[in-house]
Design a protein around this motif. Sequence first.
Motif, PDB file in Angstrom:
ATOM      1  N   ILE A  72     -21.955  11.050 -14.146  1.00 34.00           N
ATOM      2  CA  ILE A  72     -21.065  11.280 -12.990  1.00 34.00           C
ATOM      3  C   ILE A  72     -20.934  10.047 -12.109  1.00 34.00           C
ATOM      4  N   PHE A  73     -21.797   9.036 -12.322  1.00 34.59           N
ATOM      5  CA  PHE A  73     -21.626   7.749 -11.636  1.00 34.59           C
ATOM      6  C   PHE A  73     -21.020   6.715 -12.587  1.00 34.59           C
ATOM      7  N   ALA A  74     -20.344   7.186 -13.629  1.00 36.02           N
ATOM      8  CA  ALA A  74     -19.690   6.312 -14.604  1.00 36.02           C
ATOM      9  C   ALA A  74     -20.689   5.417 -15.334  1.00 36.02           C
ATOM     10  N   ALA A  75     -21.929   5.917 -15.511  1.00 33.41           N
ATOM     11  CA  ALA A  75     -22.938   5.172 -16.267  1.00 33.41           C
ATOM     12  C   ALA A  75     -23.315   5.974 -17.521  1.00 33.41           C
ATOM     13  N   GLU A  76     -24.341   5.511 -18.222  1.00 37.29           N
ATOM     14  CA  GLU A  76     -24.616   6.045 -19.562  1.00 37.29           C
ATOM     15  C   GLU A  76     -25.719   7.112 -19.597  1.00 37.29           C
ATOM     16  N   ASP A  77     -26.464   7.274 -18.519  1.00 36.22           N
ATOM     17  CA  ASP A  77     -27.545   8.276 -18.474  1.00 36.22           C
ATOM     18  C   ASP A  77     -28.579   8.037 -19.582  1.00 36.22           C
ATOM     19  N   ASN A  78     -28.945   6.765 -19.748  1.00 38.76           N
ATOM     20  CA  ASN A  78     -29.981   6.422 -20.743  1.00 38.76           C
ATOM     21  C   ASN A  78     -31.400   6.625 -20.227  1.00 38.76           C
ATOM     22  N   GLY A  79     -31.526   7.189 -19.049  1.00 44.57           N
ATOM     23  CA  GLY A  79     -32.846   7.441 -18.468  1.00 44.57           C
ATOM     24  C   GLY A  79     -32.629   8.084 -17.119  1.00 44.57           C
ATOM     25  N   ILE A  80     -33.716   8.516 -16.485  1.00 44.62           N
ATOM     26  CA  ILE A  80     -33.583   9.097 -15.152  1.00 44.62           C
ATOM     27  C   ILE A  80     -33.209   7.992 -14.166  1.00 44.62           C
ATOM     28  N   THR A  81     -32.793   8.379 -12.975  1.00 46.66           N
ATOM     29  CA  THR A  81     -32.416   7.376 -11.980  1.00 46.66           C
ATOM     30  C   THR A  81     -33.683   6.772 -11.360  1.00 46.66           C
ATOM     31  N   PRO A  82     -33.568   5.557 -10.848  1.00 48.31           N
ATOM     32  CA  PRO A  82     -34.740   4.919 -10.234  1.00 48.31           C
ATOM     33  C   PRO A  82     -35.418   5.793  -9.177  1.00 48.31           C
ATOM     34  N   ILE A  83     -34.639   6.435  -8.333  1.00 49.28           N
ATOM     35  CA  ILE A  83     -35.254   7.184  -7.228  1.00 49.28           C
ATOM     36  C   ILE A  83     -36.019   8.407  -7.729  1.00 49.28           C
ATOM     37  N   GLU A  84     -35.644   8.943  -8.884  1.00 48.03           N
ATOM     38  CA  GLU A  84     -36.380  10.080  -9.442  1.00 48.03           C
ATOM     39  C   GLU A  84     -37.800   9.684  -9.851  1.00 48.03           C
ATOM     40  N   TYR A  85     -38.005   8.409 -10.178  1.00 44.71           N
ATOM     41  CA  TYR A  85     -39.371   7.964 -10.520  1.00 44.71           C
ATOM     42  C   TYR A  85     -40.338   8.175  -9.346  1.00 44.71           C
ATOM     43  N   LEU A  86     -39.824   8.130  -8.122  1.00 43.64           N
ATOM     44  CA  LEU A  86     -40.696   8.360  -6.962  1.00 43.64           C
ATOM     45  C   LEU A  86     -41.197   9.804  -6.942  1.00 43.64           C
ATOM     46  N   LEU A  87     -40.356  10.719  -7.397  1.00 44.63           N
ATOM     47  CA  LEU A  87     -40.766  12.130  -7.428  1.00 44.63           C
ATOM     48  C   LEU A  87     -41.827  12.361  -8.502  1.00 44.63           C
TER      49      LEU A  87
ATOM     50  N   VAL B  10     -17.402  -0.880 -11.835  1.00 44.22           N
ATOM     51  CA  VAL B  10     -17.371  -1.028 -10.375  1.00 44.22           C
ATOM     52  C   VAL B  10     -16.202  -0.257  -9.781  1.00 44.22           C
ATOM     53  N   GLN B  11     -15.093  -0.208 -10.501  1.00 46.32           N
ATOM     54  CA  GLN B  11     -13.938   0.504  -9.958  1.00 46.32           C
ATOM     55  C   GLN B  11     -14.279   1.972  -9.703  1.00 46.32           C
ATOM     56  N   ALA B  12     -15.013   2.566 -10.629  1.00 50.80           N
ATOM     57  CA  ALA B  12     -15.413   3.972 -10.445  1.00 50.80           C
ATOM     58  C   ALA B  12     -16.277   4.129  -9.194  1.00 50.80           C
ATOM     59  N   LEU B  13     -17.150   3.148  -8.935  1.00 44.63           N
ATOM     60  CA  LEU B  13     -18.014   3.220  -7.747  1.00 44.63           C
ATOM     61  C   LEU B  13     -17.190   3.049  -6.464  1.00 44.63           C
ATOM     62  N   LEU B  14     -16.210   2.136  -6.528  1.00 43.98           N
ATOM     63  CA  LEU B  14     -15.352   1.943  -5.347  1.00 43.98           C
ATOM     64  C   LEU B  14     -14.505   3.189  -5.100  1.00 43.98           C
ATOM     65  N   ASP B  15     -14.035   3.815  -6.186  1.00 42.08           N
ATOM     66  CA  ASP B  15     -13.268   5.068  -6.055  1.00 42.08           C
ATOM     67  C   ASP B  15     -14.148   6.164  -5.457  1.00 42.08           C
ATOM     68  N   ALA B  16     -15.390   6.249  -5.955  1.00 43.16           N
ATOM     69  CA  ALA B  16     -16.324   7.273  -5.453  1.00 43.16           C
ATOM     70  C   ALA B  16     -16.559   7.077  -3.963  1.00 43.16           C
ATOM     71  N   ARG B  17     -16.700   5.814  -3.560  1.00 40.00           N
ATOM     72  CA  ARG B  17     -16.908   5.508  -2.147  1.00 40.00           C
ATOM     73  C   ARG B  17     -15.753   6.044  -1.301  1.00 40.00           C
ATOM     74  N   GLU B  18     -14.542   5.837  -1.807  1.00 43.34           N
ATOM     75  CA  GLU B  18     -13.360   6.278  -1.063  1.00 43.34           C
ATOM     76  C   GLU B  18     -13.315   7.811  -0.972  1.00 43.34           C
ATOM     77  N   VAL B  19     -13.604   8.475  -2.093  1.00 45.35           N
ATOM     78  CA  VAL B  19     -13.586   9.944  -2.111  1.00 45.35           C
ATOM     79  C   VAL B  19     -14.644  10.503  -1.164  1.00 45.35           C
ATOM     80  N   LEU B  20     -15.871   9.933  -1.227  1.00 44.68           N
ATOM     81  CA  LEU B  20     -16.980  10.481  -0.430  1.00 44.68           C
ATOM     82  C   LEU B  20     -16.807  10.216   1.065  1.00 44.68           C
ATOM     83  N   GLU B  21     -15.996   9.215   1.390  1.00 45.74           N
ATOM     84  CA  GLU B  21     -15.714   8.947   2.803  1.00 45.74           C
ATOM     85  C   GLU B  21     -15.051  10.170   3.446  1.00 45.74           C
ATOM     86  N   GLY B  22     -14.227  10.858   2.680  1.00 47.41           N
ATOM     87  CA  GLY B  22     -13.530  12.033   3.200  1.00 47.41           C
ATOM     88  C   GLY B  22     -14.199  13.343   2.817  1.00 47.41           C
ATOM     89  N   ALA B  23     -15.321  13.273   2.081  1.00 47.24           N
ATOM     90  CA  ALA B  23     -15.983  14.498   1.621  1.00 47.24           C
ATOM     91  C   ALA B  23     -17.494  14.316   1.661  1.00 47.24           C
TER      92      ALA B  23
END
Lengths: 182, 182
Positions: A72-87, B10-23
Motif C-alpha cells: 500500500i506504500f507502493a513497495a514490495e513487502d519483502n519484510g516487515i516495516t522498520p518500525i514494527e521491529y521495535l514492537l 516517489v510519485q506514489a509517496l508524493l501522491d499519498a502525501r497529497e491525499v493524506l493532507e485532506g484525509a
Amino acid sequence: MTTIDNGVNVQALLDAREVLEGAPEAAQFTWRASSKWTTGVHSTTTIQNYFGLGEEQSHKTETAFDADHPEIFAAEDNGITPIEYLLVGLASCLTAGVASVAQNRGIQLRSVESTVEGNHDIRGMLGVDSDVRNGFNDIKVTFTIDADASKDEIEALVAQSQKRSAVFDAISNPTEVAVAVA
Amino acid sequence: MTTIDNGVNVQALLDAREVLEGAPEAAQFTWRASSKWTTGVHSTTTIQNYFGLGEEQSHKTETAFDADHPEIFAAEDNGITPIEYLLVGLASCLTAGVASVAQNRGIQLRSVESTVEGNHDIRGMLGVDSDVRNGFNDIKVTFTIDADASKDEIEALVAQSQKRSAVFDAISNPTEVAVAVA
C-alpha cells in the motif's frame, strides 16, 4: 521455591549481578548490526557479533532480517516495516522479564502471551504536517498469563519486568543517536 | 531526474502525501505484534496484520522472530536479544529514507551500507546500580554510501532521512508505553 522451573537460570543471573557489582567495566556491552540496502526501501540487516564482559562475543549464528514497506506504500513487502521491529523487541524483552522474575519469585508459568499495538500517524514521516511526530503516538502492551499465582502476583510480575526492561526504557525514554557518513 | 532509478516509487509517496493532507483519519495506522513465551527467556513474536488507510491490512506473509539471551547470560541463544531488534529497526528505517530521498533528489545510489552500535551498561537491567538506565547509553550509526553525488549531497541525504525517520524519532524521543494484564 526450588521445585518450579521456567527454564531460567536465575542463580546465574544473581551471580552475574554480584560479579558485575565489583567489575563495572565488564558490564559495558556494545550491540551491533550491519545493514545493506537492496533496492527501493528494502534492506537486509545482519546481527552476530557484540562486545561484552571485556571481550568480543558472538551469537551462535548470524541472523538476517529483511525490512521493507508494504504494497500500500507502493513497495514490495519483502519484510516487515522498520518500525514494527521495535514492537518485536518490546514484546520479547517484557516476556523475558516476566519469565525471569517468575523464576526468582517461585512462580510456575504455564503460558505467557502478549499483543503489542503501536499507534502511528504517518503524516509525520511523510512530511504532511510538521506538528505530527515521525514515530509512534503511543504503544499498548497487553499480557495474558496462565501461572500458578494470583491475579495480583501476576500483575506484580509484569510490573517488575517493566521496571527492569531494557527495551521498555529505550522506547519510553530518550536515547542519543548519532548518525554520520564514513 | 527521471533517468535515475533506486527502485522507489516517489510519485506514489508524493501522491499519498497529497491525499493524506485532506484525509488525516486515513493516516492513522496501528502496527501490531503477537508474542508467545517458549521457555526461559526465549519467545517468538509474529507480525502480519495492521490497520491503516481506514481498514485492516495484511503483509503478504506472517513473519516470526525469535528472541533469546546469549549463552554468556546462561540462556540458549535461540535468537538475537530483544534490544538488538531496535538496531535492526533503526538501520533499516534510515536506509529506506536514504533511498527515498535520493530518488526524490535525482541521485542514483550504487550501494548503501551502515553499521549501528548501541552502547549498553547492563548493570541497569540487572539491578546492580539504580543510577544506571536499563536501555542503551547511546547509539552510533555510520553510513558508507556509493552514489552519483558529492560528499555534501550524500551527507544531506542522510540528514534528511534522519529528519523524517519514524524509528530515529521513536528511539531519540520518549513514547508512552502502557503495559497491562488482560
